[in-house]
Write an enzyme that holds these catalytic residues in place. Structure first.
Site, PDB file in Angstrom:
ATOM      1  N   GLN A 191       6.136 -30.276 -15.065  1.00  0.00           N
ATOM      2  CA  GLN A 191       6.262 -29.432 -16.250  1.00  0.00           C
ATOM      3  C   GLN A 191       5.554 -28.097 -16.024  1.00  0.00           C
ATOM      4  OE1 GLN A 191       5.292 -33.311 -18.778  1.00  0.00           O
ATOM      5  NE2 GLN A 191       5.204 -31.508 -20.075  1.00  0.00           N
ATOM      6  N   ARG A 304      -7.152 -31.139 -29.710  1.00  0.00           N
ATOM      7  CA  ARG A 304      -6.022 -31.278 -30.627  1.00  0.00           C
ATOM      8  C   ARG A 304      -6.208 -32.478 -31.560  1.00  0.00           C
ATOM      9  NH1 ARG A 304      -0.885 -28.861 -31.606  1.00  0.00           N
ATOM     10  NH2 ARG A 304      -0.870 -27.385 -29.889  1.00  0.00           N
ATOM     11  N   ARG A 336       3.105 -36.430 -25.336  1.00  0.00           N
ATOM     12  CA  ARG A 336       3.757 -36.004 -26.583  1.00  0.00           C
ATOM     13  C   ARG A 336       2.849 -36.130 -27.814  1.00  0.00           C
ATOM     14  NH1 ARG A 336      10.042 -37.752 -27.327  1.00  0.00           N
ATOM     15  NH2 ARG A 336      10.762 -35.896 -28.369  1.00  0.00           N
ATOM     16  N   GLU A 695       7.507 -32.325 -30.133  1.00  0.00           N
ATOM     17  CA  GLU A 695       6.503 -33.376 -30.316  1.00  0.00           C
ATOM     18  C   GLU A 695       6.391 -33.948 -31.730  1.00  0.00           C
ATOM     19  OE1 GLU A 695       3.743 -30.530 -28.440  1.00  0.00           O
ATOM     20  OE2 GLU A 695       2.769 -32.299 -27.630  1.00  0.00           O
TER      21      GLU A 695
END
Ligand code: MTE
Ligand code: MOS
Length: 744
Positions: A191, A304, A336, A695
């Site tokens: 990615q 997060r 995700r 996500e």
């Protein structure tokens, strides 16, 4: 519009890493990895390997020309173990052979003398030992200590969440090819092409301009290839550098499951305080993140968790603390949601706990606390909230009380089958929380035959980003998408890319593509005007002249038909010294209702439905959007229900194959997934106002945990622990464990 890859996917013609035609003389790599989770690496015996058929050589840490280090955030991750091993599966040696089979067979012949050291797999034990990878992180809003003193109700508890295997269909892998004057081209299933480029440069000692990374597409990444593709690319590149030969390594499924990290398990404490009207006044949470043996992306994942620790609710007093705990498991990584889902599960557990004690439904507490416009998140940003809108539009369409009544009526007459429902609102911030990463570039060429080539920093991994890029170019030029070809993600064409992650790839790269195309379009409009004998200001359109004639005419007039453009999200920023700022371009909202039926004799269950009202903004591709929502929901359900990562006390992965690790199959997906687009006309920073969709839908799956819990509670009075996944085994234990008796 369909995904532009649909045809080649269905016909098996899409090219993945393992489909790239190999060059003659290619060697195959296989890694010998640590059989022990923690120990002193005293020696490695490779004498038996060198006798094996087809073996060309074995590479150990000491053979590296560059630095033996791939840790991006903290330099704590050697490419090959040196002096010590820190998890089962840690690469120790690279075996190179003429065929894949020979390499694998030979790698089994290596032995290592490792003096075992104590193994830690529990993040709370690591925290107690003071083994934190980075200092604790904290978000504070208001004053929780003072607020709790005034609360009518206060509840405390603990929540546990397990990890999750990415199970991308294409395993990790890389193919390194030697180039002129010592350069290396690396094909990688990553990615993050630039992350791979940096890691390769570090372990080979080459400058970045000598290393090209090329990515056609991935057979899924889900975060697992944001950072963890680096090792395999590094291994192939080092081997190419040492042997001068192309080197390929595509991992087998069990190698991949054993050697790579997964979603972070968390163990968390919560304390929630409510007033008499069910308003949540104060919330405290401590998150112990099981980071595994090295840093990887654990700190931003942890951040997060804090960013999303209050989900879609406004809570005026919040103290949230998070600990990044080093254990002897493979380094856990992005998956995700990137830590967000872990934070949301804990607040949802706290709300369910409070609801049960207060004799109300969790939905009553959820509804009473949804974010409103202008409410402050614990990190200082003010909400532009669609929380209540998505809740009421979902209710208007799906009728929550009718669904609840249906479940209650069913349960009143059914002894062993019980239905449970749960509401799951979501709120997810879009942008990398590390502000500098919110930039992207796009290179657009219009060829003299009128066809258009687009290259961006975005990596296609099944999420449809290439389709969106083609749509952007086609829309700006007024062309059919078949006129646009989106090319590989390549570090020579697009440099210094951010990984395709944070659901932000379409926005960032789409905006860059839009700018590039608009710049070319402006030039073409001038040409068109002059072809028509008009001034551009007279309102000429590209469609006023034949596209191919226009492009050729522009070329003959020596007008530039190429553009390389840059986009950086405006208006965002975050200051960790105060833990306040405006980190997100916008938030994505939604509300789901999840219904399940539990077989209370056997512990089995089915997900009857997931119905959601989802905030797309204005979707630029509903087919791709719906695919992301359905896939995300099923992946979230898997995490919450059946997917169980099991390590034993020695840090050895027991769920190391598809026979021991269950993922949702076609029979376990919900019987019904209903997606209702939220109607909203607000402007946002998304590409064409089409909000990111990669996500957020995963988090609707969290509702399944609470729906199953409610079904169990309809069967008997009990208080299942907030401990996911809710596997059928765990459901059964909750249905029949003492001391509580059956209800009816
Ligand atoms: N969808 C598919 N089919 N395959 C994937 O690997 N990854 C998810 C999501 N959807 C993924 C996917 C993750 S983790 C992210 S961050 C986003 O896609 C990234 O792509 P985007 O930024 O284009 O949404
Ligand atoms: Mo996604 S976890 O940000 O790759």
């Amino acid at each position: 519009m369909k995904n532009i890859d649909s045809h080649s996917h269905v016909r098996g013609e899409s090219v993945y890493l393992d489909d790239i035609p190999v060059i003659r003389g290619t060697l195959y790599a296989c890694v010998f990895d640590s059989p022990i989770a923690h120990g002193k690496l005293k020696s490695v015996d490779t004498s038996e390997v060198e006798k094996c058929e087809g073996v060309i050589r074995v590479i150990l840490a000491g053979d590296l020309i560059g630095e033996n280090q791939i840790g991006g955030i903290v330099p704590d991750e050697p490419l090959l173990a040196d002096g010590g091993v820190h998890f089962v599966g840690q690469p120790i040696a690279i075996v190179l052979a003429e065929t894949e089979e020979q390499a694998r067979k030979a790698a089994k012949k290596i032995t290592a003398d490792i003096e075992p050291l104590p193994v830690v797999t529990d993040p709370r034990v690591a925290a107690a030992n003071g083994d934190l990878i980075v200092p604790p992180k904290k978000f504070v809003l208001g004053d929780t200590a003072a607020a709790f003193a005034d609360c009518a109700h206060v509840f405390e508890g603990r929540a546990e969440q397990n990890g999750q295997e990415h199970l991308y269909i294409e395993t990790q892998g890389a193919y390194a090819v030697p180039m002129e004057s010592g350069g290396i081209r690396v094909y990688s299933s990553t990615q993050g092409p630039t992350a791979v480029q940096r890691a390769v440069c570090r372990v080979t000692g080459l400058p970045m301009h000598k290393v090209e990374v090329d990515v056609q597409r991935l057979g899924g990444g889900f975060g697992g290839k944001e950072d963890q593709a680096n090792a395999w690319a590094g291994i192939c590149a080092v081997a190419t550098q040492i042997t001068g030969k192309p080197v390929k390594y595509a991992l087998h499924r069990m190698e991949d499951m054993r050697m790579t990290g997964k979603r972070h398990p968390y163990s968390s404490d919560y304390k929630i305080g409510l007033d008499a009207d069910l308003k949540i006044v104060a919330y405290e949470a401590s998150f112990y993140q099981n980071a595994g043996a090295s840093c990887d992306l654990s700190p931003p994942v942890l951040e997060r968790t804090l960013f999303h620790c209050t989900n879609s609710y406004y809570i005026p007093n919040v103290t949230a603390t998070a600990y990044c705990c080093r254990t002897n498991l493979p380094p856990n990584t992005a998956f995700r949601g990137f830590g967000g889902p872990q934070g949301m599960f804990v607040i949802e557990s706290a709300i369910a706990h409070a609801a049960e004690k207060l004799g109300v439904t969790a939905a009553e507490i959820q509804r009473a606390n949804l974010l409103e416009d202008g409410d402050e998140f614990p990190y200082g940003q003010l909400a532009e909230s669609e929380a209540a809108a998505s809740w009421s539009q979902a209710d208007a369409s799906f009728d929550f009380s009718a669904l609840r009544l249906e479940a209650d009526e069913f349960n009143a007459t059914s002894k062993y089958l019980k239905k449970g429902i749960a509401l799951m609102p979501i709120c997810f911030g879009i942008s990398f929380t590390k502000t500098p990463m919110n930039q992207a570039r796009s290179l657009v060429h219009v060829y003299t035959d009128g066809s258009v080539a687009v290259s961006t920093g975005a990596v296609e991994m099944g999420q449809g980003v290439n389709t969106k890029m083609a749509q952007v170019a086609a829309a700006v030029f007024g062309l059919d998408v078949t006129m646009v070809k989106v090319h590989t993600t390549n570090t020579l064409r697009i440099a210094n890319t951010s990984p395709t992650a944070a659901s932000a790839a379409a926005d960032l790269n789409g905006k860059a593509t839009q700018i590039a195309c608009e710049t070319i379009r402006e030039r073409l409009l001038d040409v068109a005007a002059s072809m028509l004998g008009k001034e551009t200001s007279e309102g000429v359109a590209l469609s006023d002249v034949d596209w191919k004639d226009l492009v050729m005419e522009a070329h003959l007039r020596r007008v530039n038909l190429s553009e390389h453009s840059h986009y950086a999200t405006p208006g965002i920023g975050f200051d960790w010294s105060t833990a306040k700022g405006h980190p997100f371009a916008y938030h994505v909202y939604g509300t789901a209702i999840v219904g399940v039926t539990v077989d209370c004799l056997r512990g089995r269950y089915e997900i009857d439905y997931v119905k959601c009202c989802h905030d797309f903004g204005t979707s630029m591709n509903t087919a791709v959007g719906l695919g992301q929502i359905e896939g995300g929901i099923v992946q979230g359900l898997g995490w919450m229900t059946m997917e169980e990562v099991v390590y034993d006390e020695n840090g050895k992965l027991r769920s190391n194959a598809l026979s021991t690790y269950k993922v949702p199959d076609i029979y376990s997906v919900p019987k019904e997934i209903d997606v209702l687009p939220l109607h909203t006309n607000r402007n946002n920073l998304a590409i064409f106002n089409s909000k990111a969709v990669g996500e957020p839908p995963l988090m609707y799956g969290i509702g399944a945990y609470f729906a199953i819990r409610n079904a169990i509670k309809a069967f008997r009075d009990c208080e299942p622990e907030f401990d996911c996944p809710f596997t059928p085994e765990r459901v059964l234990m909750n249905l029949y464990s003492e001391p509580n008796a059956e209800k009816n």
